[in-house]
Design a protein around this motif. Structure first.
Motif, PDB file in Angstrom:
ATOM      1  N   ASP A 173       1.143   2.926 -11.125  1.00 27.70           N
ATOM      2  CA  ASP A 173       0.571   2.717 -12.460  1.00 27.70           C
ATOM      3  C   ASP A 173       0.241   1.251 -12.691  1.00 27.70           C
ATOM      4  OD1 ASP A 173       0.899   5.390 -12.868  1.00 27.70           O
ATOM      5  OD2 ASP A 173       2.791   5.191 -13.989  1.00 27.70           O
ATOM      6  N   LEU A 174       1.122   0.366 -12.216  1.00 27.92           N
ATOM      7  CA  LEU A 174       0.859  -1.072 -12.365  1.00 27.92           C
ATOM      8  C   LEU A 174      -0.390  -1.474 -11.594  1.00 27.92           C
ATOM      9  CD1 LEU A 174       1.723  -3.926 -13.255  1.00 27.92           C
ATOM     10  CD2 LEU A 174       3.149  -4.026 -11.207  1.00 27.92           C
ATOM     11  N   GLU A 175      -0.510  -0.984 -10.372  1.00 25.15           N
ATOM     12  CA  GLU A 175      -1.686  -1.304  -9.563  1.00 25.15           C
ATOM     13  C   GLU A 175      -2.969  -0.809 -10.226  1.00 25.15           C
ATOM     14  OE1 GLU A 175      -3.280  -0.711  -4.952  1.00 25.15           O
ATOM     15  OE2 GLU A 175      -1.501   0.370  -5.693  1.00 25.15           O
ATOM     16  N   GLU A 176      -2.928   0.376 -10.800  1.00 25.17           N
ATOM     17  CA  GLU A 176      -4.122   0.926 -11.454  1.00 25.17           C
ATOM     18  C   GLU A 176      -4.507   0.107 -12.677  1.00 25.17           C
ATOM     19  OE1 GLU A 176      -5.701   5.194 -13.274  1.00 25.17           O
ATOM     20  OE2 GLU A 176      -3.696   5.014 -12.393  1.00 25.17           O
ATOM     21  N   ARG A 177      -3.526  -0.317 -13.468  1.00 25.50           N
ATOM     22  CA  ARG A 177      -3.829  -1.125 -14.655  1.00 25.50           C
ATOM     23  C   ARG A 177      -4.429  -2.468 -14.278  1.00 25.50           C
ATOM     24  NH1 ARG A 177       1.379   0.519 -16.267  1.00 25.50           N
ATOM     25  NH2 ARG A 177       2.121  -1.621 -15.919  1.00 25.50           N
ATOM     26  N   LEU A 178      -3.851  -3.091 -13.229  1.00 30.71           N
ATOM     27  CA  LEU A 178      -4.360  -4.409 -12.825  1.00 30.71           C
ATOM     28  C   LEU A 178      -5.739  -4.299 -12.197  1.00 30.71           C
ATOM     29  CD1 LEU A 178      -1.115  -6.057 -11.405  1.00 30.71           C
ATOM     30  CD2 LEU A 178      -2.165  -6.373 -13.636  1.00 30.71           C
ATOM     31  N   LEU A 179      -6.021  -3.210 -11.490  1.00 31.21           N
ATOM     32  CA  LEU A 179      -7.352  -3.041 -10.910  1.00 31.21           C
ATOM     33  C   LEU A 179      -8.406  -2.872 -11.984  1.00 31.21           C
ATOM     34  CD1 LEU A 179      -6.681  -0.728  -7.822  1.00 31.21           C
ATOM     35  CD2 LEU A 179      -7.348  -3.136  -7.814  1.00 31.21           C
ATOM     36  N   ARG A 180      -8.059  -2.236 -13.070  1.00 33.10           N
ATOM     37  CA  ARG A 180      -9.000  -2.099 -14.177  1.00 33.10           C
ATOM     38  C   ARG A 180      -9.358  -3.455 -14.773  1.00 33.10           C
ATOM     39  NH1 ARG A 180      -6.268   3.010 -17.434  1.00 33.10           N
ATOM     40  NH2 ARG A 180      -6.751   4.640 -15.855  1.00 33.10           N
ATOM     41  N   GLY A 182      -9.379  -6.132 -13.019  1.00 31.20           N
ATOM     42  CA  GLY A 182      -9.969  -6.959 -11.963  1.00 31.20           C
ATOM     43  C   GLY A 182      -8.978  -7.888 -11.301  1.00 31.20           C
ATOM     44  N   ASN A 183      -7.692  -7.669 -11.489  1.00 25.90           N
ATOM     45  CA  ASN A 183      -6.667  -8.521 -10.881  1.00 25.90           C
ATOM     46  C   ASN A 183      -6.245  -7.959  -9.529  1.00 25.90           C
ATOM     47  OD1 ASN A 183      -6.714 -10.080 -13.188  1.00 25.90           O
ATOM     48  ND2 ASN A 183      -5.040  -8.947 -14.157  1.00 25.90           N
ATOM     49  N   LYS A 184      -5.830  -8.848  -8.639  1.00 20.84           N
ATOM     50  CA  LYS A 184      -5.381  -8.466  -7.312  1.00 20.84           C
ATOM     51  C   LYS A 184      -3.933  -8.910  -7.116  1.00 20.84           C
ATOM     52  CE  LYS A 184      -9.940  -8.724  -5.138  1.00 20.84           C
ATOM     53  NZ  LYS A 184     -10.736  -9.322  -4.039  1.00 20.84           N
ATOM     54  N   PRO A 185      -3.200  -8.263  -6.206  1.00 22.84           N
ATOM     55  CA  PRO A 185      -1.798  -8.655  -5.982  1.00 22.84           C
ATOM     56  C   PRO A 185      -1.688 -10.063  -5.403  1.00 22.84           C
ATOM     57  CG  PRO A 185      -2.513  -7.057  -4.338  1.00 22.84           C
ATOM     58  CD  PRO A 185      -3.593  -7.110  -5.370  1.00 22.84           C
ATOM     59  N   ASP A 186      -0.615 -10.744  -5.755  1.00 21.91           N
ATOM     60  CA  ASP A 186      -0.363 -12.102  -5.283  1.00 21.91           C
ATOM     61  C   ASP A 186       0.151 -12.045  -3.846  1.00 21.91           C
ATOM     62  OD1 ASP A 186       0.112 -14.737  -4.947  1.00 21.91           O
ATOM     63  OD2 ASP A 186       1.596 -14.939  -6.560  1.00 21.91           O
ATOM     64  N   GLU A 187      -0.620 -12.607  -2.931  1.00 22.16           N
ATOM     65  CA  GLU A 187      -0.221 -12.589  -1.518  1.00 22.16           C
ATOM     66  C   GLU A 187       1.000 -13.454  -1.253  1.00 22.16           C
ATOM     67  OE1 GLU A 187      -1.351 -10.736   0.818  1.00 22.16           O
ATOM     68  OE2 GLU A 187      -2.933  -9.787  -0.368  1.00 22.16           O
TER      69      GLU A 187
END
Length: 395
Positions: A173-180, A182-187
């Motif tokens: 759910d967190l990944e889906e919200r951030l993709l909406r 336009g955010n990407k995970p912190d490498e």
């Protein structure tokens, strides 16, 4: 008029009869009537005295043993905290921040022991480690289970799978919200799994206090791998670390050197920088040999004290190589005890190249491969010695 009065008298008399009949038929106070077709819900809603009568002897004995075990563990935890506090006070440390590593170091410093068997050495560990884990009471006196997954037969295991799925869904759910957005995970915060592995089956069973099948352990590993594969797995780092086990770094293991060949065709190993107190020694062991021991050009009579001689011979006797190897040592500094300790450690480290892995492990457990860093403790101001106080006299 007379008929009307007569009718009122009949109504009043009937009313009094009804009241008296109700009083006679009413049950006494505190009594609960149970119909012959009462359901289980009716029995559970009964007072506690009625419920206790329904408890079987086996259930009563089980609950008694569970309560006794809980009281025993509370007492052991209290004694452990008292012992840890006393040990921290002796070491001059803060008892609140005194960890298990500090406890082990303090015991090895205050109670040095060369006993071979680990169980014979002094130790202070948490009762949760010393005493095997046991399941607490899983149901109350009426037989109602506490855990919602009690009837699965393995409530702790299936609760763990449920928690893993919950964590996975949260990250999804967190990944889906951030993709909406336009955010990407912190490498930079990516969860590093190098040097760690999931708990093996036997350790997981100890953690859950339940036995699981191979297919159930496979389901656990697949669920955890799915959770770890999430790009936002670092959000559940505290949950994942509970089920990780660090791998042993092979580079930190004691590497056994390969023996060299001298001019006579014999194998030999030289160990440098053998330290004990202020003594420093270099030890060379040659195999095969006749049991010759040379210390600064002299034989074992270099040491006059019998204890020092025994210290030198102990690693040779322990490894069953006494009379089968030759030892050459050059030592300087320190006294007889320090020089004997330095040579003994050098002999033990050199003998690793001439014995098998099982003997090396036995030598390690016996303390032969552990360097002794102890030093003489300095005298304290206002005291007669390092720990000893001046004699106090009232008059």
């Amino acid at each position: 008029m007379a008929l009307r009065v007569f009718g009122l008298n009949i109504v009043r008399s009937n009313r009094n009869l009804l009241k008296n009949a109700h009083k006679l038929s009413a049950p006494p106070s505190g009594y609960m009537a149970v119909a012959p077709f009462a359901s289980e819900v009716t029995v559970q809603a009964a007072p506690a005295a009625v419920q206790k009568q329904k408890v079987s002897k086996a259930m009563r004995a089980y609950l008694k043993r569970a309560n006794e075990h809980d009281e025993f563990m509370k007492t052991q935890h209290l004694e452990f905290q008292i012992g840890k506090r006393h040990l921290a006070n002796m070491m001059g440390a803060n008892a609140e921040t005194f960890t298990q590593e500090d406890i082990d170091e303090a015991i090895s410093y205050l109670f040095p022991s060369g006993l071979y068997d680990k169980k014979a050495r002094p130790a202070l560990k948490s009762p949760d480690v010393v005493f095997p884990a046991r399941k607490a009471a899983e149901f109350d006196e009426t037989g109602r289970p506490f855990h919602s997954m009690f009837y699965t037969g393995k409530p702790n295991f299936f609760q763990l799978l449920h928690d893993i799925v919950e964590e996975t869904n949260k990250l999804a759910d967190l990944e889906e919200r951030l993709l909406r957005r336009g955010n990407k995970p912190d490498e930079n915060q990516k969860l590093e799994m190098a040097g760690f592995q999931l708990l093996p089956k036997d350790q997981l069973e100890l953690f859950l206090v339940e036995s699981i099948a191979d297919i159930e352990y496979s389901n656990f590993t697949k669920s955890m791998e799915r959770l770890i594969a999430s790009p936002y797995a670092y959000k559940s780092k505290s949950f994942i670390e509970r089920f990780l086990k660090p791998l042993m770094d092979q580079s930190k293991q004691l590497e056994v050197p390969k023996p060299k060949i001298d001019e006579e065709g014999r194998q030999y190993i030289t160990t440098y920088e053998c330290l004990r107190k202020t003594a420093r020694a270099d030890v060379t062991v040659r195999f095969p040999g006749t049991g010759k021991i040379s210390i600064n050009g002299k034989d074992i009579l270099y040491f006059e004290d019998e204890n020092c001689k025994e210290q030198l011979l102990f690693p040779l006797q322990f490894s069953e190589l006494l009379g089968k190897v030759d030892v050459e040592a050059n030592v300087e500094g320190g006294g007889p005890s320090g020089q004997a300790g330095a040579i003994r450690w050098g002999i033990a480290m050199s003998l690793r190249s001439f014995v098998d892995q099982e003997m090396i492990e036995s030598m390690r457990l016996a303390g032969l491969l552990t360097r002794d860093y102890r030093r003489r403790e300095r005298k304290k101001f206002g005291q007669e010695g390092a720990r000893r106080k001046y004699t106090w006299k009232k008059r």
